[in-house]
Design a protein around this motif. Structure first.
Motif, PDB file in Angstrom:
ATOM      1  N   ALA B  56      38.095  42.417  24.110  1.00 62.37           N
ATOM      2  CA  ALA B  56      36.869  42.509  24.893  1.00 62.37           C
ATOM      3  C   ALA B  56      36.603  41.229  25.677  1.00 62.37           C
ATOM      4  O   ALA B  56      35.868  41.229  26.653  1.00 62.37           O
ATOM      5  CB  ALA B  56      35.679  42.826  23.983  1.00 62.37           C
ATOM      6  N   CYS B  57      37.205  40.110  25.249  1.00 58.56           N
ATOM      7  CA  CYS B  57      37.039  38.841  25.965  1.00 58.56           C
ATOM      8  C   CYS B  57      38.170  38.607  26.944  1.00 58.56           C
ATOM      9  O   CYS B  57      38.250  37.541  27.541  1.00 58.56           O
ATOM     10  CB  CYS B  57      37.046  37.659  25.019  1.00 58.56           C
ATOM     11  N   GLY B  58      39.114  39.506  27.031  1.00 55.31           N
ATOM     12  CA  GLY B  58      40.254  39.278  27.915  1.00 55.31           C
ATOM     13  C   GLY B  58      41.213  38.249  27.367  1.00 55.31           C
ATOM     14  O   GLY B  58      42.009  37.676  28.109  1.00 55.31           O
ATOM     15  N   LEU B  59      41.135  37.970  26.074  1.00 65.27           N
ATOM     16  CA  LEU B  59      42.046  36.994  25.491  1.00 65.27           C
ATOM     17  C   LEU B  59      43.376  37.634  25.111  1.00 65.27           C
ATOM     18  O   LEU B  59      44.361  36.955  24.892  1.00 65.27           O
ATOM     19  CB  LEU B  59      41.425  36.357  24.241  1.00 65.27           C
ATOM     20  N   LEU B  60      43.366  38.948  24.989  1.00 61.96           N
ATOM     21  CA  LEU B  60      44.601  39.674  24.722  1.00 61.96           C
ATOM     22  C   LEU B  60      44.720  40.754  25.789  1.00 61.96           C
ATOM     23  O   LEU B  60      43.726  41.185  26.366  1.00 61.96           O
ATOM     24  CB  LEU B  60      44.566  40.336  23.339  1.00 61.96           C
ATOM     25  N   ARG B  61      45.945  41.171  26.016  1.00 58.36           N
ATOM     26  CA  ARG B  61      46.185  42.238  26.968  1.00 58.36           C
ATOM     27  C   ARG B  61      46.578  43.468  26.161  1.00 58.36           C
ATOM     28  O   ARG B  61      47.504  43.393  25.360  1.00 58.36           O
ATOM     29  CB  ARG B  61      47.354  41.815  27.846  1.00 58.36           C
ATOM     30  N   PRO B  62      45.888  44.579  26.335  1.00 56.38           N
ATOM     31  CA  PRO B  62      46.220  45.734  25.492  1.00 56.38           C
ATOM     32  C   PRO B  62      47.590  46.317  25.858  1.00 56.38           C
ATOM     33  O   PRO B  62      48.021  46.207  27.015  1.00 56.38           O
ATOM     34  CB  PRO B  62      45.101  46.727  25.797  1.00 56.38           C
ATOM     35  N   GLU B  63      48.214  46.911  24.865  1.00 53.09           N
ATOM     36  CA  GLU B  63      49.506  47.554  25.068  1.00 53.09           C
ATOM     37  C   GLU B  63      49.366  48.702  26.073  1.00 53.09           C
ATOM     38  O   GLU B  63      50.160  48.859  26.972  1.00 53.09           O
ATOM     39  CB  GLU B  63      49.965  48.103  23.703  1.00 53.09           C
ATOM     40  N   LEU B  70      31.044  44.880  31.068  1.00 44.96           N
ATOM     41  CA  LEU B  70      30.002  44.705  32.077  1.00 44.96           C
ATOM     42  C   LEU B  70      30.492  45.183  33.453  1.00 44.96           C
ATOM     43  O   LEU B  70      30.285  44.522  34.464  1.00 44.96           O
ATOM     44  CB  LEU B  70      29.589  43.226  32.160  1.00 44.96           C
ATOM     45  N   GLY B  71      31.238  46.269  33.435  1.00 46.87           N
ATOM     46  CA  GLY B  71      31.741  46.831  34.683  1.00 46.87           C
ATOM     47  C   GLY B  71      32.992  46.150  35.215  1.00 46.87           C
ATOM     48  O   GLY B  71      33.536  46.525  36.244  1.00 46.87           O
ATOM     49  N   LEU B  72      33.470  45.094  34.522  1.00 43.08           N
ATOM     50  CA  LEU B  72      34.661  44.387  34.985  1.00 43.08           C
ATOM     51  C   LEU B  72      35.863  44.837  34.170  1.00 43.08           C
ATOM     52  O   LEU B  72      35.749  45.115  32.982  1.00 43.08           O
ATOM     53  CB  LEU B  72      34.483  42.875  34.788  1.00 43.08           C
ATOM     54  N   ASP B  73      37.025  44.865  34.840  1.00 44.30           N
ATOM     55  CA  ASP B  73      38.248  45.238  34.140  1.00 44.30           C
ATOM     56  C   ASP B  73      38.802  44.002  33.424  1.00 44.30           C
ATOM     57  O   ASP B  73      39.204  43.027  34.058  1.00 44.30           O
ATOM     58  CB  ASP B  73      39.264  45.749  35.167  1.00 44.30           C
ATOM     59  N   ALA B  74      38.797  44.025  32.093  1.00 47.76           N
ATOM     60  CA  ALA B  74      39.182  42.843  31.317  1.00 47.76           C
ATOM     61  C   ALA B  74      40.661  42.530  31.443  1.00 47.76           C
ATOM     62  O   ALA B  74      41.090  41.410  31.161  1.00 47.76           O
ATOM     63  CB  ALA B  74      38.807  43.030  29.852  1.00 47.76           C
ATOM     64  N   VAL B  75      41.458  43.511  31.852  1.00 45.16           N
ATOM     65  CA  VAL B  75      42.893  43.257  31.986  1.00 45.16           C
ATOM     66  C   VAL B  75      43.175  42.592  33.326  1.00 45.16           C
ATOM     67  O   VAL B  75      43.934  41.634  33.425  1.00 45.16           O
ATOM     68  CB  VAL B  75      43.688  44.569  31.864  1.00 45.16           C
ATOM     69  N   ALA B  76      42.496  43.092  34.374  1.00 49.12           N
ATOM     70  CA  ALA B  76      42.774  42.580  35.712  1.00 49.12           C
ATOM     71  C   ALA B  76      42.027  41.276  35.993  1.00 49.12           C
ATOM     72  O   ALA B  76      42.534  40.402  36.686  1.00 49.12           O
ATOM     73  CB  ALA B  76      42.411  43.629  36.748  1.00 49.12           C
ATOM     74  N   ALA B  80      36.820  36.545  35.051  1.00 47.79           N
ATOM     75  CA  ALA B  80      35.478  37.008  35.384  1.00 47.79           C
ATOM     76  C   ALA B  80      34.749  37.466  34.125  1.00 47.79           C
ATOM     77  O   ALA B  80      33.567  37.182  33.928  1.00 47.79           O
ATOM     78  CB  ALA B  80      35.562  38.147  36.399  1.00 47.79           C
ATOM     79  N   VAL B  81      35.485  38.154  33.239  1.00 47.50           N
ATOM     80  CA  VAL B  81      34.875  38.611  31.995  1.00 47.50           C
ATOM     81  C   VAL B  81      34.492  37.413  31.131  1.00 47.50           C
ATOM     82  O   VAL B  81      33.380  37.323  30.609  1.00 47.50           O
ATOM     83  CB  VAL B  81      35.862  39.515  31.225  1.00 47.50           C
ATOM     84  N   GLY B  86      29.187  35.970  26.313  1.00 46.95           N
ATOM     85  CA  GLY B  86      29.082  34.876  25.347  1.00 46.95           C
ATOM     86  C   GLY B  86      29.910  35.269  24.143  1.00 46.95           C
ATOM     87  O   GLY B  86      29.922  36.434  23.747  1.00 46.95           O
ATOM     88  N   TYR B  87      30.635  34.317  23.578  1.00 40.32           N
ATOM     89  CA  TYR B  87      31.575  34.678  22.505  1.00 40.32           C
ATOM     90  C   TYR B  87      31.578  33.607  21.433  1.00 40.32           C
ATOM     91  O   TYR B  87      31.558  32.419  21.714  1.00 40.32           O
ATOM     92  CB  TYR B  87      32.972  34.809  23.109  1.00 40.32           C
ATOM     93  N   MET B  88      31.596  34.038  20.199  1.00 38.16           N
ATOM     94  CA  MET B  88      31.697  33.111  19.099  1.00 38.16           C
ATOM     95  C   MET B  88      32.855  33.582  18.227  1.00 38.16           C
ATOM     96  O   MET B  88      32.764  34.639  17.615  1.00 38.16           O
ATOM     97  CB  MET B  88      30.406  33.112  18.315  1.00 38.16           C
ATOM     98  N   PRO B  89      33.972  32.829  18.192  1.00 32.37           N
ATOM     99  CA  PRO B  89      35.122  33.291  17.410  1.00 32.37           C
ATOM    100  C   PRO B  89      34.863  33.169  15.910  1.00 32.37           C
ATOM    101  O   PRO B  89      33.875  32.562  15.488  1.00 32.37           O
ATOM    102  CB  PRO B  89      36.246  32.358  17.835  1.00 32.37           C
TER     103      PRO B  89
END
Lengths: 370, 589, 373
Positions: B56-63, B70-76, B80-81, B86-89
């Motif tokens: 969901a944070c774009g830190l990984l690319r799905p298989e 939020l309407g943005l493509d996390a892969v592309a 922007a994502v 906001g993210y807390m690991p």
């Protein structure tokens, strides 16, 4: 002392080192690659020194002398110049190391029996290279003189030096440097293996787990020392074999004496490694610590520059360096053909270094843990 | 409308390869999350929660599949994502060597919070998190709860539209947990923020507006938490019986045919049954009198266990352990008297005294930094005491000979076996360290692998095991030599409810066999498993007694049946008040 | 654009604060160069002095004593007399002396009868370089004595060709004039790569990388933000080393100071980039430290031309030396200190370092992406 404890721990240490591919590679590959590269690279012998010739003489004698210089494998004449201005630019730009300039009346003087001067302009930026090149050139000139005198029925100088080098008859610096590389590489490998072993366990929390078992500090010490020593022994055997067969370094002395030396050297370095490791709490500190030991230890060991040239205070420091003793042993056994008796004074200091460092490491296991 | 939904997963698949093993972390997952609410990601270890967060944070690319945030493509457009959410690991992701203020400044710069707005926003966040007095302190010196609050504050600096929190409450004491939740809810109510958080605490699931239940990479269900518990309504009962210890009662109930789950809850045992309908005492506990069975209100945890617990083989016996312990011997095996430990000027453990009898489960409860672990380390001989007396099996382990340590087993707070070694190699090592030779060694290693169900992982590196299996392995390693006394430091931290149940079943069986267990925990409901416990704060003991006594102290008119957590919070509050009083008195003098 | 500067500034400030909090970074940058330069500056010397030389005179008469006297007077030798060659040989085997000068029984007879009197010289050849130097010194003392002997008998020494040598840049052939500038290059290689090798790996290990990634911070900004403080730190160490070279070891600086600083800055960037690359690829402090150690110390010590002449290496090894950045910097330093601003040398080496920096930057950028897999 409980042998099962030691065996279990030593087996565990081996597995930790050898199971991970990356750590296996870092232990095995760099020493061998480095031996090859450095073995060929690290030589004080000069080949094909770039030379410029500025010959103002028109006689045959100068040509004959220059032909001898050109014929030597040490020199290669790259430029023939004809003005003073060119000398400066060639040397400044490092295009040549030296310029050879027979004087205007070189051949004529020689024929007359007057001293003929051969001028030599040399780049002193690297003073050692300059000195060696000068020595080579002096040998060529002395030979030339000797033959000239014989051909012209003159007597030479009243006293003749008959030089002979012992042990390394052709004075090849590879014979000197390669055994030094063997020692330095062993130092680096054993320290990397041991210096991180306790620090890593501390950082990962496994050292506590180890300390609550019935293992005694002595057992931990021995168990942790064994892998370093065994890996060191195997690696030493491998690189010494390469040294003998690949670099053609003779092995003239007693092999048992060499192995005793290797063993004691490994004990001493493993001791230093474990001591560094038990002082440090993190791996970063341990790496730094290992580094701060390796660099001076290599520099002060007499590996590339003689200990005798160092100021006295620094010479005292070298007595703390196990590599210093080990290098004498390796060179002694390979080149000089030494045995136990001649090397005795190299053995015992390493025993002392090993005992002190291992003792300290064992004590630190228990008392430095928070 | 697409913009309506803050997070959209469509047919997402994620595979990890580790050596020759491939692991399907997420398997064809699709869901939508609507704005303005708190959504909880619930599932046992290895369910794929962290992978989902990272996707969901774009830190990984799905298989395969698509992820829209939020309407943005996390892969592309991962950048922007990443700029928008906001993210807390899961692990504390701030700089421990920077102060609270410096961490805030850094993230304010990174998130482009304008200079003018900073003063106000800092003040707001520091007030909300209660960190105002500590802005100059290094983050590394904060307690676990404070660290998490700081992490949250940094993620909230610019009030993101979507907040992603990966296990924000792991290792956090109950007081701080309540505060964290309060902060999260304020954001949702005041700012209309959407929050997705994952958690291993099932009581927290009930605080979410919506729950996504994951298991082995699959989404099992999505909906309000009470929808889940409605499914098991009518199958939940509380059982109590006279003349039998609650531990034995639980062990017996767990083996009854119709029972999915039996959990010690105060003096009673909570049951989840396979079928609805009030069971008879005879069918559950044949041969016991005075059995009372009352229906209870279903909770999310009941639904979770009913859904995920496919088998129950109740590890009720000590699993072939050969303890030569006289169960009736009631000596005090561990004695602690006025124990003191200083680190420089800091007093970590101050005047702590307690005794533990043979065969007892004794708990040390407290928030992070209460001094539990320091006390523990002193008892195991890992740390010398600065003052006071302590003895374990009659000895001070720090001074005693190494052989004395053969009596104890120790499981550290952090997973502390050798990650590069396989399961078998780890076990073999500890067997050797405890003097088990040849065939005895093989026998014990086999025992451990079988009892702890590690067969599938025999040759896997310990580092790569799922958390629950790591915990089993540590437990097995600590039991290789059949110790009389077990030290367990936060054994269940971060472990999911199923693994925790299994762990406690084993521990109970050991205690029944006469092993003395000293355990620290910050899961308050686990205190119910202890025979006796002490609650610690700031290095001192606040209270000592049985769980029942502790809870009795917290009983008020509003709360006639307080939980352990209530009792704990009450004790801490009283302690704070006392401190204030003393401070005031000092100030007046 | 403003936001970008803010993010960069945030990173720089954070990184600087961390450096200030962590004594180990500061000690790498400042304590290590001082310690190493002192140790190396004094410890690494090729200037042989007081070479222990055994002199065996079987027939101690005037002529023999006069030749031996020439060695007594030389500053290079510390002669020891032996009565018999066997004793001297034993001393050589036991490493008590490095060479033997052997004047036999018939030395004076043959000398005075106008014949050629042979003198035996043995040197321990194990350290071939030292042996060569010793040999040169012995020849020098011998020639000086021949001259003296000839003059004392009213003759001129009859040598057909006489060498007249002129050494530029370092007339005294003092080895520390060339070793100290070279050492600066080696020390800075190690410091540069060690400083940065740990920094990115540390972020991965401590889990802070994940937080950084989910912010508007771009990877490039992160790298630059990390590099700048460490660059300043490294340059501080560099200035300290240069100051020590000038004032403690009395190495003359013939080139302009600004050029030295400019080249040093470029070299510092190359070393830092190597460290950064190691750090990004390994993502693990343990491995990063080991790799940094393996690629920095010994290669720059042995392959940079600092001690061993690159021309004399086999050609495949010469190719490898092009990968060692210290090679270029050593050439620049030795030239700038001892010869002055020789533009062709400076410019070609600067160009090589620029190219390296470019390639390394490209690799760093390629290897660093904001994803966890």
């Amino acid at each position: 002392m409980n042998l099962l404890h030691i065996f279990s721990l030593a087996r565990k240490e081996f597995l930790t080192l050898m199971r991970d591919k990356r750590s296996r590679i870092i232990i095995i590959v760099p020493p061998i690659v480095q031996l090859f590269i450095f073995g060929f690279a690290a030589t004080y012998d000069l080949n094909d020194v770039p030379v410029a010739v500025y010959n103002e003489d028109s006689g045959g004698a100068s040509r004959e002398l220059l032909a001898r210089i050109e014929g030597s494998p040490h020199f290669s004449v790259l430029y023939k110049i004809s003005s003073d201005d060119e000398v400066a630019s060639l040397i400044d730009d490092r295009k040549v190391l030296l310029v050879i300039r027979p004087g205007q009346n070189f051949s004529a003087n020689l024929q007359r029996g007057a001293p003929a001067s051969l001028q030599l302009i040399i780049d002193g930026r690297n003073s050692n290279t300059a000195m060696i090149a000068m020595n080579y050139l002096r040998d060529v000139v002395l030979d030339f003189n000797h033959e000239w005198q014989q051909e012209h029925g003159k007597t030479g100088p009243p006293v003749q030096l008959k030089m002979r080098a012992w042990y390394n008859e052709n004075l090849q610096s590879q014979w000197f440097i390669v055994p030094g590389i063997v020692g330095s590489l062993m130092l680096v490998v054993t320290l990397l293996v041991t210096a991180l072993s306790v620090a890593r366990e501390r950082e990962q929390g496994t050292f506590d787990q180890l300390l609550v078992t019935p293992l005694r500090p002595v057992e931990i010490l021995i168990g942790k020392a064994i892998p370093g020593i065994v890996i060191g022994l195997l690696e030493a055997t491998l690189i010494i074999a390469l040294m003998v067969w690949f670099f053609d370094i003779p092995l003239r002395g007693s092999i048992p004496a060499l192995y005793l030396g290797i063993l004691l050297f490994l004990v001493a370095t493993v001791g230093v490694g474990l001591m560094i490791s038990s002082i440090c709490t993190t791996q970063q500190q341990a790496i730094l610590g290992a580094f701060l030991f390796i660099v001076p230890a290599v520099v002060l060991s007499g590996f590339t520059t003689p200990i005798a040239n160092m100021p006295e205070m620094v010479q005292w420091l070298t007595y703390l360096d196990p590599l210093r003793y080990f290098l004498v042993i390796v060179r002694g056994v390979t080149l000089e053909g030494d045995g136990f008796i001649l090397l005795f004074h190299q053995f015992w200091p390493m025993v002392i270094i090993g005992m002190v460092t291992l003792g300290l490491a064992g004590w630190l296991f228990r008392y430095r843990m928070y | 409308m697409n913009d309506e939904r803050v997070l959209v997963f469509r047919n997402v698949r994620q595979i990890f390869t580790r050596g020759e093993q491939t692991l399907c972390a997420l398997d064809d997952v699709s869901f939508d999350i609507v704005p303005g609410q708190v959504s909880g990601l619930i599932g046992p270890d290895g369910a794929g929660k962290t992978t989902l967060m990272r996707l969901a944070c774009g830190l990984l690319r799905p298989e395969s599949g698509t992820v829209h945030v939020l309407g943005l493509d996390a892969v592309a457009e991962p950048q922007a994502v990443q700029s928008a959410v906001g993210y807390m690991p899961q692990r504390f992701g701030l700089y421990e060597d920077l102060s609270v203020q410096e961490n805030l400044d850094l993230f304010a710069e990174l998130q482009g919070l304008p200079q003018k707005k900073r003063t106000v926003r800092y003040a707001e966040l520091m007030h909300m998190t209660g960190l105002s007095p500590f802005t100059a302190r290094l983050a590394g010196q904060l307690s676990g709860g404070m660290k998490q609050k700081l992490g949250l504050a940094c993620a909230l600096l610019r009030a993101p539209r979507l907040l992603l929190l990966d296990e924000p409450t792991v290792g956090v004491d109950p007081v701080s947990r309540r505060e964290l939740w309060a902060i999260v809810y304020r954001q949702v109510q005041e700012q209309g923020m959407s929050v997705l958080l994952s958690t291993a605490y099932l009581d927290e699931a009930e605080r979410c507006n919506e729950v996504l239940l994951f298991h082995q990479g699959k989404l099992l269900g999505q909906g309000p938490p009470n929808e889940f518990s409605a499914n098991v309504q009518g199958r939940i009962f509380q059982v109590s019986a006279a003349g039998i210890s609650h531990r034995q009662l639980q062990a017996r109930l767990a083996q009854s045919p119709n029972v999915i789950d039996a959990l010690v809850e105060g003096e009673t045992v909570r049951l989840v049954l396979e079928q609805a309908g009030l069971p008879t005492a005879e069918s559950l506990l044949p041969g016991l009198d005075n059995v009372t069975i009352r229906p209870a209100v279903a909770r999310f945890e009941d639904a979770f266990v009913a859904r995920l617990k496919t088998r129950y083989d109740g590890v009720a016996s000590a699993g072939g352990l050969n303890f030569h312990i006289d169960v009736n011997d009631d000596t005090e095996v561990i004695q602690v008297h006025k124990l003191l430990r200083r680190f420089g000027d800091f007093v970590a453990v101050n005047d702590v005294s307690f005794n533990v009898h043979r065969g007892e489960i004794f708990g040390l409860l407290g928030a992070n930094g209460a001094g539990k672990t320091t006390t523990f380390r002193m008892l195991c001989g890992l740390l010398p005491a600065s003052g006071g007396k302590l003895s374990v099996a009659g000895l001070d382990l720090h001074a005693a000979r190494a052989e004395a340590r053969r009596h104890i087993g120790y499981m550290a707070q952090k997973f502390s076996l050798y990650g590069d070694l396989s399961v078998t190699q780890n076990l073999r090592f500890f067997a050797g360290a405890y003097d088990l030779r040849d065939s005895k060694q093989d026998e014990r290693v086999e025992w451990a692998i079988e009892t702890f169900e590690l067969t599938d992982y025999r040759e896997s590196n310990a580092r790569d095991l799922p958390l629950g299996f790591k915990q089993r392995l540590s437990f097995a390693a600590a039991l290789m030599h059949e110790p009389e006394i077990l030290f367990l430091d936060e054994p269940t931290s971060g472990v999911d409810p199923l693994a925790r149940r299994e762990f406690w079943a084993r521990t109970n069986a050991l205690a029944e066999a006469g092993v003395t267990v000293l355990v620290t925990t910050h899961f308050m409901e686990e205190a119910n498993y202890c025979d006796r416990l002490v609650i610690m704060a700031e290095g001192t003991v606040l209270a000592e007694g049985t769980p029942q006594e502790m809870k009795a102290r917290a009983r008020t008119t509003d709360n006639s049946d307080p939980t352990m957590e209530d009792a704990f919070i009450r004790l801490i509050e009283q302690h704070e008040q006392n401190k204030k009083k003393i401070d005031n008195r000092k100030a007046m003098v | 654009m403003n936001a970008r500067l803010h993010r960069l500034w945030g990173m720089i400030r954070k990184e600087s604060l961390q450096i200030l909090r962590d004594p180990s970074s500061i000690s790498i940058a400042f304590v290590m160069p001082v310690m190493l330069l002192l140790l190396f500056g004094y410890g690494v010397s090729l200037d042989a002095k007081n070479i222990p030389l055994g002199i065996v005179i079987e027939q101690p008469d005037t002529a023999a004593q006069s030749l031996a006297g020439a060695f007594d007077r030389s500053e290079f030798f510390r002669p020891q007399r032996f009565a018999a060659i066997q004793d001297a040989k034993r001393a050589l085997t036991e490493r008590r002396i490095d060479g033997i000068l052997w004047l036999r029984n018939d030395f004076s007879n043959r000398l005075l009868s106008g014949g050629e009197a042979p003198v035996g010289v043995f040197v321990n050849g194990v350290d071939s370089n030292q042996a060569n130097i010793t040999r040169g010194y012995i020849q020098g003392a011998w020639l000086a004595w021949l001259q003296h002997f000839a003059t004392s008998r009213g003759q001129a020494l009859d040598l057909p060709v006489v060498l007249e040598q002129r050494v530029w840049f370092n007339p005294a052939l003092s080895s520390h004039l060339f070793l100290v500038p070279g050492l600066i290059a080696i020390i800075m290689t190690m410091i540069g790569s060690l400083l940065t090798a740990m920094v990115v790996a540390r972020e991965w290990e401590r889990g802070t990388m994940e937080t950084l990634m989910v912010t508007p911070l771009h990877m490039g900004e992160m790298l630059v933000g990390k590099l700048i403080p460490y660059f300043m730190l490294g340059m501080g160490g560099m200035l300290l080393s240069v100051a020590m070279a000038l004032f403690l070891f009395d190495v003359p600086l013939l080139g302009p100071f600004w050029l030295l600083i400019l080249c040093s800055a470029l070299f510092m960037l190359v070393s830092l980039a190597i460290g950064l690359l190691i750090s990004i690829v390994t993502r693990n402090q343990f491995l990063a430290g080991q790799v940094a150690l393996v690629v920095s110390f010994l290669p720059s010590f042995l392959l940079s031309g600092f001690l061993f002449d690159i021309h004399s290496m086999p050609s495949w090894v010469q190719l490898i030396t092009y990968l060692v950045p210290a090679r270029y910097f050593v050439a620049i330093l030795q030239t700038l200190f001892l010869a002055g601003p020789v533009w062709p040398v400076v410019l070609t080496n600067v160009a090589a370092m620029l190219l390296m920096l470019l390639i390394l930057t490209a690799l760093v950028v390629k290897k660093s992406y904001k994803r966890l897999d």
